[in-house]
Motif scaffolding. Structure first.
Motif, PDB file in Angstrom:
ATOM      1  N   PRO A  73       0.808  -1.230   0.000  1.00  0.00           N
ATOM      2  CA  PRO A  73       0.000   0.000   0.000  1.00  0.00           C
ATOM      3  C   PRO A  73       0.834   1.269   0.000  1.00  0.00           C
ATOM      4  CG  PRO A  73      -0.926  -1.584   1.538  1.00  0.00           C
ATOM      5  CD  PRO A  73       0.429  -2.112   1.115  1.00  0.00           C
ATOM      6  N   HIS A  74       2.040   1.190   0.543  1.00  0.00           N
ATOM      7  CA  HIS A  74       2.925   2.351   0.549  1.00  0.00           C
ATOM      8  C   HIS A  74       3.920   2.305  -0.610  1.00  0.00           C
ATOM      9  CE1 HIS A  74       1.212   3.362   4.425  1.00  0.00           C
ATOM     10  NE2 HIS A  74       1.475   2.133   4.842  1.00  0.00           N
ATOM     11  N   GLU A  75       4.352   1.097  -0.970  1.00  0.00           N
ATOM     12  CA  GLU A  75       5.303   0.962  -2.074  1.00  0.00           C
ATOM     13  C   GLU A  75       4.659   1.265  -3.423  1.00  0.00           C
ATOM     14  OE1 GLU A  75       6.300  -3.086  -1.524  1.00  0.00           O
ATOM     15  OE2 GLU A  75       7.718  -2.735   0.130  1.00  0.00           O
ATOM     16  N   ARG A  76       3.373   0.978  -3.577  1.00  0.00           N
ATOM     17  CA  ARG A  76       2.640   1.195  -4.829  1.00  0.00           C
ATOM     18  C   ARG A  76       1.590   2.288  -4.622  1.00  0.00           C
ATOM     19  NH1 ARG A  76       5.757  -1.656  -8.327  1.00  0.00           N
ATOM     20  NH2 ARG A  76       4.021  -1.558  -9.807  1.00  0.00           N
ATOM     21  N   PHE A  77       2.019   3.358  -3.990  1.00  0.00           N
ATOM     22  CA  PHE A  77       1.104   4.407  -3.561  1.00  0.00           C
ATOM     23  C   PHE A  77       0.217   4.919  -4.701  1.00  0.00           C
ATOM     24  CE2 PHE A  77       0.294   8.996  -3.134  1.00  0.00           C
ATOM     25  CZ  PHE A  77      -0.461   9.010  -1.965  1.00  0.00           C
ATOM     26  N   GLU A  78       0.801   5.235  -5.835  1.00  0.00           N
ATOM     27  CA  GLU A  78       0.013   5.817  -6.920  1.00  0.00           C
ATOM     28  C   GLU A  78      -1.057   4.853  -7.423  1.00  0.00           C
ATOM     29  OE1 GLU A  78       3.302   5.842  -6.802  1.00  0.00           O
ATOM     30  OE2 GLU A  78       3.835   7.974  -6.658  1.00  0.00           O
ATOM     31  N   GLU A  79      -0.697   3.568  -7.571  1.00  0.00           N
ATOM     32  CA  GLU A  79      -1.664   2.581  -8.046  1.00  0.00           C
ATOM     33  C   GLU A  79      -2.770   2.359  -7.013  1.00  0.00           C
ATOM     34  OE1 GLU A  79       0.197  -1.059  -9.318  1.00  0.00           O
ATOM     35  OE2 GLU A  79       1.986   0.045  -9.964  1.00  0.00           O
ATOM     36  N   VAL A  80      -2.377   2.268  -5.767  1.00  0.00           N
ATOM     37  CA  VAL A  80      -3.342   1.994  -4.703  1.00  0.00           C
ATOM     38  C   VAL A  80      -4.333   3.140  -4.569  1.00  0.00           C
ATOM     39  CG1 VAL A  80      -3.558   1.823  -2.194  1.00  0.00           C
ATOM     40  CG2 VAL A  80      -1.924   0.376  -3.402  1.00  0.00           C
ATOM     41  N   THR A  81      -3.835   4.374  -4.558  1.00  0.00           N
ATOM     42  CA  THR A  81      -4.742   5.507  -4.376  1.00  0.00           C
ATOM     43  C   THR A  81      -5.609   5.730  -5.610  1.00  0.00           C
ATOM     44  OG1 THR A  81      -2.945   7.033  -5.004  1.00  0.00           O
ATOM     45  CG2 THR A  81      -3.303   6.643  -2.663  1.00  0.00           C
ATOM     46  N   ALA A  82      -5.085   5.420  -6.786  1.00  0.00           N
ATOM     47  CA  ALA A  82      -5.922   5.507  -7.991  1.00  0.00           C
ATOM     48  C   ALA A  82      -7.074   4.506  -7.911  1.00  0.00           C
ATOM     49  CB  ALA A  82      -5.082   5.262  -9.238  1.00  0.00           C
ATOM     50  N   ARG A  83      -6.794   3.323  -7.400  1.00  0.00           N
ATOM     51  CA  ARG A  83      -7.845   2.319  -7.258  1.00  0.00           C
ATOM     52  C   ARG A  83      -8.864   2.754  -6.195  1.00  0.00           C
ATOM     53  NH1 ARG A  83     -11.620  -0.394  -9.125  1.00  0.00           N
ATOM     54  NH2 ARG A  83     -12.095  -2.410  -8.169  1.00  0.00           N
ATOM     55  N   LEU A  84      -8.402   3.363  -5.122  1.00  0.00           N
ATOM     56  CA  LEU A  84      -9.330   3.878  -4.117  1.00  0.00           C
ATOM     57  C   LEU A  84     -10.295   4.892  -4.733  1.00  0.00           C
ATOM     58  CD1 LEU A  84      -7.434   4.632  -0.773  1.00  0.00           C
ATOM     59  CD2 LEU A  84      -9.330   3.041  -1.139  1.00  0.00           C
ATOM     60  N   LEU A  85      -9.769   5.776  -5.558  1.00  0.00           N
ATOM     61  CA  LEU A  85     -10.619   6.775  -6.205  1.00  0.00           C
ATOM     62  C   LEU A  85     -11.644   6.096  -7.101  1.00  0.00           C
ATOM     63  CD1 LEU A  85     -11.320   9.701  -6.708  1.00  0.00           C
ATOM     64  CD2 LEU A  85      -9.525   9.784  -8.452  1.00  0.00           C
ATOM     65  N   GLU A  86     -11.227   5.047  -7.830  1.00  0.00           N
ATOM     66  CA  GLU A  86     -12.160   4.315  -8.679  1.00  0.00           C
ATOM     67  C   GLU A  86     -13.288   3.696  -7.835  1.00  0.00           C
ATOM     68  OE1 GLU A  86      -9.027   2.815 -12.167  1.00  0.00           O
ATOM     69  OE2 GLU A  86      -9.904   1.388 -10.732  1.00  0.00           O
ATOM     70  N   LEU A  87     -12.914   3.081  -6.724  1.00  0.00           N
ATOM     71  CA  LEU A  87     -13.917   2.465  -5.861  1.00  0.00           C
ATOM     72  C   LEU A  87     -14.915   3.494  -5.346  1.00  0.00           C
ATOM     73  CD1 LEU A  87     -11.573   0.086  -3.810  1.00  0.00           C
ATOM     74  CD2 LEU A  87     -13.324  -0.637  -5.448  1.00  0.00           C
ATOM     75  N   ALA A  88     -14.416   4.660  -4.964  1.00  0.00           N
ATOM     76  CA  ALA A  88     -15.296   5.722  -4.465  1.00  0.00           C
ATOM     77  C   ALA A  88     -16.216   6.223  -5.567  1.00  0.00           C
ATOM     78  CB  ALA A  88     -14.472   6.863  -3.884  1.00  0.00           C
ATOM     79  N   GLN A  89     -15.668   6.408  -6.772  1.00  0.00           N
ATOM     80  CA  GLN A  89     -16.476   6.924  -7.870  1.00  0.00           C
ATOM     81  C   GLN A  89     -17.531   5.917  -8.319  1.00  0.00           C
ATOM     82  OE1 GLN A  89     -13.257   7.909 -10.569  1.00  0.00           O
ATOM     83  NE2 GLN A  89     -13.266  10.052  -9.958  1.00  0.00           N
ATOM     84  N   GLN A  90     -17.184   4.618  -8.273  1.00  0.00           N
ATOM     85  CA  GLN A  90     -18.147   3.584  -8.669  1.00  0.00           C
ATOM     86  C   GLN A  90     -19.378   3.605  -7.775  1.00  0.00           C
ATOM     87  OE1 GLN A  90     -15.906  -0.051  -8.474  1.00  0.00           O
ATOM     88  NE2 GLN A  90     -14.703   0.410 -10.314  1.00  0.00           N
ATOM     89  N   ARG A  91     -19.179   3.990  -6.514  1.00  0.00           N
ATOM     90  CA  ARG A  91     -20.279   3.959  -5.567  1.00  0.00           C
ATOM     91  C   ARG A  91     -20.997   5.300  -5.418  1.00  0.00           C
ATOM     92  NH1 ARG A  91     -16.820   0.230  -5.110  1.00  0.00           N
ATOM     93  NH2 ARG A  91     -17.311  -1.805  -4.149  1.00  0.00           N
ATOM     94  N   ALA A  92     -20.474   6.309  -6.095  1.00  0.00           N
ATOM     95  CA  ALA A  92     -21.039   7.661  -5.939  1.00  0.00           C
ATOM     96  C   ALA A  92     -22.465   7.745  -6.462  1.00  0.00           C
ATOM     97  CB  ALA A  92     -20.164   8.687  -6.653  1.00  0.00           C
ATOM     98  N   GLY A  93     -22.767   6.964  -7.488  1.00  0.00           N
ATOM     99  CA  GLY A  93     -24.083   7.058  -8.094  1.00  0.00           C
ATOM    100  C   GLY A  93     -25.101   6.069  -7.572  1.00  0.00           C
ATOM    101  N   ARG A  94     -24.716   5.285  -6.580  1.00  0.00           N
ATOM    102  CA  ARG A  94     -25.636   4.255  -6.074  1.00  0.00           C
ATOM    103  C   ARG A  94     -26.798   4.869  -5.292  1.00  0.00           C
ATOM    104  NH1 ARG A  94     -22.085  -0.913  -3.885  1.00  0.00           N
ATOM    105  NH2 ARG A  94     -21.121  -1.496  -5.843  1.00  0.00           N
TER     106      ARG A  94
END
Length: 229
Positions: A208-229
């Motif tokens: 989670p810290h070594e791949r910070f950019e990938e991990v945080t990009a995925r977090l944003l995707e997860l948040a956006q996927q649920r924004a319209g629910r």
């Protein structure tokens, strides 16, 4: 919620560099970091319930825990549900074995190592602490913190028949972390009645810290996927 031996400071970069749509609020259990003067809770579940009582988000939120922090995040989500508080939209458990498989974790035997250097060597060899921690001249100050965290994990007694979480649950693992292979992380599906997905990232226990950019990009995707629910 950070790994064993870590603190809220483990997420300093997250607070500074997350995408503007996300905000990180690192949580600290009693007896560590900024809460070092407070007495530790006796059990991991008590520590998680204490965190749940401190969670008061202004809007949409999720919980994320790394290693020991994953267990805390899961138990905090259970506590929030039991307290009738707004549930997180999703819970991410990263590099965390499911509760019913904790018995195969190396933490219990490692806790029995009485010599501090032997403990740090074993943790570093298992990829459970960064190698630089083993060489730090300040290690005598944080070894008691590590031992306290390991005792919480080793002493945790999971509920044998837990009610599944109402929130979606995502289990992340490092492809180089032998303690959390895909087939183990897939078993988190039993802990939610929402959606579950196991996702791998290149790296070891600290991905989670070594791949910070990938991990945080995925977090944003997860948040956006649920924004319209």
């Amino acid at each position: 919620m950070p790994h064993a031996g870590g603190s809220a400071r483990s997420f300093v970069r997250w607070r500074r560099e997350l995408p503007p749509q996300l905000r990180a609020l690192p949580l600290e259990i009693a007896g560590k970091g900024l809460r070092s003067r407070e007495p530790r809770q006796a059990t991991l579940r008590e520590a998680a319930t204490d965190l749940a009582l401190r969670i008061d988000p202004p809007g949409r939120y999720a919980l994320l825990g790394h290693s020991m922090g994953g267990l805390l995040a899961y138990e905090a989500a259970r506590a929030l549900h039991a307290l009738g508080r707004p549930a997180p939209e999703f819970v991410v458990v990263a590099a965390t074995r499911p509760p019913h498989l904790l018995g195969a974790s190396p933490y219990g035997p490692l806790l029995g190592l009485g010599d501090d250097d032997a403990l740090l060597d074993a943790l570093a060899d298992h990829g459970r602490i960064p190698p630089e921690v083993r060489r730090s001249p300040m290690r005598h100050q944080f070894v008691p913190v590590i031992r306290g965290d390991l005792a919480l994990v080793a002493g945790h007694r999971p509920d044998p028949a837990p009610e599944p979480l109402p929130s979606d649950l995502i289990s992340w693992y490092g492809t180089g972390d032998a303690d959390t292979p895909p087939e183990v992380m897939a078993d988190w599906r039993h802990y939610t009645r929402g959606a579950h997905r196991a996702e791998g990232f290149e790296g070891g226990h600290f991905f989670p810290h070594e791949r910070f950019e990938e991990v945080t990009a995925r977090l944003l995707e997860l948040a956006q996927q649920r924004a319209g629910r």
